[in-house]
Each structure stands twice: as C-alpha cells, then as structure tokens.
Motif scaffolding. Structure first.
Motif, short mmCIF file in Angstrom:
data_model
loop_
_atom_site.label_atom_id
_atom_site.label_comp_id
_atom_site.label_asym_id
_atom_site.label_seq_id
_atom_site.Cartn_x
_atom_site.Cartn_y
_atom_site.Cartn_z
N TYR A 28 37.22 -10.01 -56.75
CA TYR A 28 36.32 -11.15 -56.53
C TYR A 28 34.98 -10.57 -56.07
O TYR A 28 34.93 -9.89 -55.04
CB TYR A 28 36.84 -12.05 -55.40
CG TYR A 28 38.02 -12.93 -55.74
CD1 TYR A 28 37.89 -14.02 -56.59
CD2 TYR A 28 39.26 -12.68 -55.16
CE1 TYR A 28 38.97 -14.85 -56.86
CE2 TYR A 28 40.36 -13.50 -55.42
CZ TYR A 28 40.19 -14.59 -56.28
OH TYR A 28 41.26 -15.40 -56.54
N ASN A 29 33.92 -10.81 -56.80
CA ASN A 29 32.58 -10.33 -56.45
C ASN A 29 32.59 -8.85 -56.06
O ASN A 29 32.04 -8.48 -55.02
CB ASN A 29 32.01 -11.16 -55.28
CG ASN A 29 32.18 -12.64 -55.51
OD1 ASN A 29 31.91 -13.12 -56.61
ND2 ASN A 29 32.65 -13.37 -54.50
N LYS A 45 48.78 -12.81 -54.23
CA LYS A 45 49.84 -13.53 -54.97
C LYS A 45 49.26 -14.71 -55.77
O LYS A 45 49.53 -14.84 -56.96
CB LYS A 45 50.92 -14.05 -54.00
CG LYS A 45 51.56 -12.95 -53.17
CD LYS A 45 52.58 -13.48 -52.20
CE LYS A 45 51.99 -14.36 -51.10
NZ LYS A 45 51.05 -13.67 -50.20
N THR A 79 46.22 -15.23 -56.56
CA THR A 79 45.27 -14.71 -57.55
C THR A 79 46.00 -14.27 -58.81
O THR A 79 45.56 -14.54 -59.94
CB THR A 79 44.48 -13.53 -56.93
OG1 THR A 79 43.81 -14.01 -55.76
CG2 THR A 79 43.48 -12.94 -57.90
N GLN A 117 49.81 -24.59 -54.40
CA GLN A 117 50.30 -24.46 -53.02
C GLN A 117 50.24 -25.77 -52.24
O GLN A 117 51.23 -26.26 -51.76
CB GLN A 117 49.46 -23.40 -52.31
CG GLN A 117 50.04 -22.93 -51.01
CD GLN A 117 49.32 -21.69 -50.50
OE1 GLN A 117 48.41 -21.18 -51.14
NE2 GLN A 117 49.73 -21.20 -49.36
N HIS A 130 57.15 -16.89 -48.84
CA HIS A 130 57.12 -16.00 -47.68
C HIS A 130 58.53 -15.88 -47.12
O HIS A 130 58.74 -15.19 -46.14
CB HIS A 130 56.17 -16.53 -46.61
CG HIS A 130 54.73 -16.28 -46.94
ND1 HIS A 130 54.11 -15.08 -46.71
CD2 HIS A 130 53.80 -17.05 -47.54
CE1 HIS A 130 52.87 -15.13 -47.13
NE2 HIS A 130 52.65 -16.33 -47.64
N1 LIG Z 1 37.73 -17.69 -54.82
C1 LIG Z 1 37.74 -16.57 -54.09
N2 LIG Z 1 36.59 -15.88 -53.91
C2 LIG Z 1 36.57 -14.73 -53.19
N3 LIG Z 1 37.67 -14.18 -52.61
C3 LIG Z 1 38.83 -14.84 -52.76
C4 LIG Z 1 38.93 -16.06 -53.50
N4 LIG Z 1 40.22 -16.47 -53.48
C5 LIG Z 1 40.90 -15.56 -52.77
N5 LIG Z 1 40.07 -14.58 -52.33
C6 LIG Z 1 40.45 -13.39 -51.56
O1 LIG Z 1 41.34 -12.63 -52.36
C7 LIG Z 1 42.39 -12.11 -51.57
C8 LIG Z 1 43.73 -12.55 -52.15
O2 LIG Z 1 43.85 -13.95 -51.99
P1 LIG Z 1 45.14 -14.74 -52.50
O3 LIG Z 1 44.92 -16.18 -52.20
O4 LIG Z 1 45.43 -14.34 -53.90
O5 LIG Z 1 46.26 -14.12 -51.55
P2 LIG Z 1 47.77 -14.61 -51.30
O6 LIG Z 1 48.61 -13.40 -51.38
O7 LIG Z 1 48.10 -15.73 -52.20
O8 LIG Z 1 47.65 -15.10 -49.79
P3 LIG Z 1 48.51 -16.20 -48.94
O9 LIG Z 1 49.89 -15.64 -48.76
O10 LIG Z 1 47.75 -16.24 -47.65
O11 LIG Z 1 48.47 -17.50 -49.70
C9 LIG Z 1 42.14 -12.58 -50.15
O12 LIG Z 1 41.49 -11.55 -49.44
C10 LIG Z 1 41.22 -13.77 -50.30
O13 LIG Z 1 40.36 -13.90 -49.21
#
Ligand SMILES: Nc1ncnc2c1ncn2[C@@H]1O[C@H](COP(=O)(O)OP(=O)(O)OP(=O)(O)O)[C@@H](O)[C@H]1O
Length: 257
Positions: free
Chosen positions: A5-6, A34, A36, A71, A188
């Motif tokens: 991301y960016n 996850k 993502t 979610q 989780h």
């Molecule tokens: N739209 C976005 N723009 C920038 N960064 C993002 C974006 N969405 C998620 N992130 C970042 O990408 C990383 C992965 O996020 P993601 O939501 O995929 O994690 P996750 O494993 O699903 O987390 P959780 O168990 O908390 O739901 C995190 O550091 C989050 O802050």
C-alpha cells in the motif's frame, strides 16, 4: 506475488493455491495482511509483482464464481429491509433480467428462499434484518453470497460475533456447504476451526502453508500451546514443529516453513 500500500510492503513472496473443495483457514496476527490477500483474490487490489488467477483467468473475470462475506457488514437496524431482500441483492448487478443467468425476480426469490432454508433461516425470510442476531445475520449474508452459485466462498472473520455454541453450528453449516463450494475463512480462533479445515495459510506479511496431512497430525495440537501470533512467527513454528521444517508445501521466503 507481492503487494504494497503506497510503497509500504504488506505481502511478500506469496504463493498459494486454493483447490476445489478446499476448506482453508487463514490465520495470522493483526495487520499481517489476511484481508488484503482476500481483496487481491477478489480483484479489488492488484499485485505489484506476480499474478493471481481465478479459474485460470484474472480476478474479476469470473466474479460470480467468488462469494464474499466481509468482516463487518454494517446495517442500519432501522432500515426496513428483510432477510430475503438482502439475499436477493446477490442476484443484482450481474446482468440479465434480474441478476445473473437471466433469472426473473420470481425465480430469484424462489432460489433465495431455498438458500435461506439451506442455511436454516427460512423462517426468518420476511423478518427485518435489524431484528436478527449477529449469527443469524451472518447466515443471511452468506445466503446472499451464494446466490451466484460461487465456486469459492471467502469469509472474513465470520464467527467473530457468534457465541461458542453458535460457532459450532455455524462451522457445521460451513462443512455442509463445503461439499459444493471451496471455503476460505479468515479467523483468529484456530482452535474452533481446527476440526473442520483441510489446510491452514498463516499470513504474516509472508505466507506459510500447511496441508491437510500436516494439520490432521500433531501439528495443530502443538500449535494450541501458542497464540496465532506465535504460530505465525517462523522461528517459533520451526521450534515447536520440527517435523514440519522442509515440508514441500510450507516453504517460506528463505525455504523455511
Ligand atoms: N487501504 C489501505 N491503505 C493503506 N494501508 C492499509 C490499507 N488497508 C490495510 N492497510 C494496512 O495493511 C496491513 C495489512 O492489513 P490487513 O487488513 O490486510 O490485515 P489483517 O491481517 O486482515 O488484520 P486484522 O487481523 O487486524 O483484520 C496493515 O498494516 C494495515 O494497516
């Protein structure tokens, strides 16, 4: 596949195959990537490097083959929409007279009722969605995602708002659905899904895959001693699971599980 991301790397060197009739748990710490990963499979995001194929084509090409339950589905409790109305949304936006496969509204309604029945929700079909419990709503959203008759159902933490008894019922339901559709479930709570899943993908920026043979053995039992966060740390995993090191499906970036 890599994704950032960016410019901020989130997923690196991801290599994953989801097979027909798979029932995969995706576990990992908060922020591990996850959701993502799911968005990438859905085609909502594009990888920086590498590629993703859904039924051999780019994501999005077969959007109806994928059912997705996010979610947190926010619903205004006072919005006057019934369970059946929500399910019928699964027919919209896919062309044809009323959704995909040129079903009429009547045909879609009939299908919707059958799907709600399958999910044990037929008696709630005409109830307002705001009057249902968290677990009941979850079933309605799954019914909606099944309306396109997907080959793969992606569920992002579906049991988060369900009590432990309800979770068992819910997982039994997923097991039944799994006869027709592959399921990927972000969770989780590896403990509650461990009797149901056929594979585990541990996502912590990288990805570690565990096949059915591994998880049916001692592996999960050993993993229960650690939190999911610990399980997803390569060092801990190789310490507690010496037998897993070097498994052909569990290679991490550097060849370790
Ligand atoms: N739209 C976005 N723009 C920038 N960064 C993002 C974006 N969405 C998620 N992130 C970042 O990408 C990383 C992965 O996020 P993601 O939501 O995929 O994690 P996750 O494993 O699903 O987390 P959780 O168990 O908390 O739901 C995190 O550091 C989050 O802050």
């Amino acid at each position: 596949m890599d994704f950032s991301y960016n410019g901020q790397a989130v997923l690196t060197d991801i290599n994953l195959t989801i097979r027909e009739h798979d029932f995969m748990a995706v576990i990992g710490p908060n922020g591990g990537g996850k959701s993502t990963l799911i968005r990438l499979i859905l085609g909502l995001l594009k990888p920086d490097k590498g590629k993703i194929r859904v039924l051999g084509e780019r994501p999005g090409k077969h959007s109806q083959a994928l059912g997705y339950v996010p979610q947190n589905v926010h619903i205004n409790d006072h919005f006057p929409i019934t369970s059946l109305d929500v399910v019928l949304m699964g027919c919209l936006g896919t062309g044809g007279r009323f959704g995909q496969s040129r079903r009429t509204r009547k045909e879609c309604e009939k299908d919707g009722l059958v799907t709600l029945e399958r999910l044990g929700m037929a008696k709630h079909a005409r109830k307002k969605i705001g009057e249902l419990s968290g677990g009941q709503r979850q079933r309605v959203f799954i019914a909606r995602s099944l309306m396109t008759r997907p080959r793969l159902l992606l569920l992002d933490e579906p049991t988060a708002s369900i009590d432990s008894r309800g979770q068992e019922d819910f997982l039994n339901l997923l097991e039944t659905l799994n006869k027709d559709v592959a399921i990927v479930v972000i969770t989780h709570d590896l403990f509650s899904v461990s009797n149901y899943v056929k594979s585990v993908a541990c996502v912590n920026h990288g990805l570690h895959y565990h096949s059915q043979e591994e998880i049916k053995g001692q592996m999960l039992e050993t993993m229960y001693e650690c939190s999911v966060e610990d399980v997803c740390r390569v060092q801990v995993l190789s310490q507690v699971l010496p037998g897993v090191v070097g498994h052909k499906n569990s290679g991490g970036r550097d060849g370790n599980p």
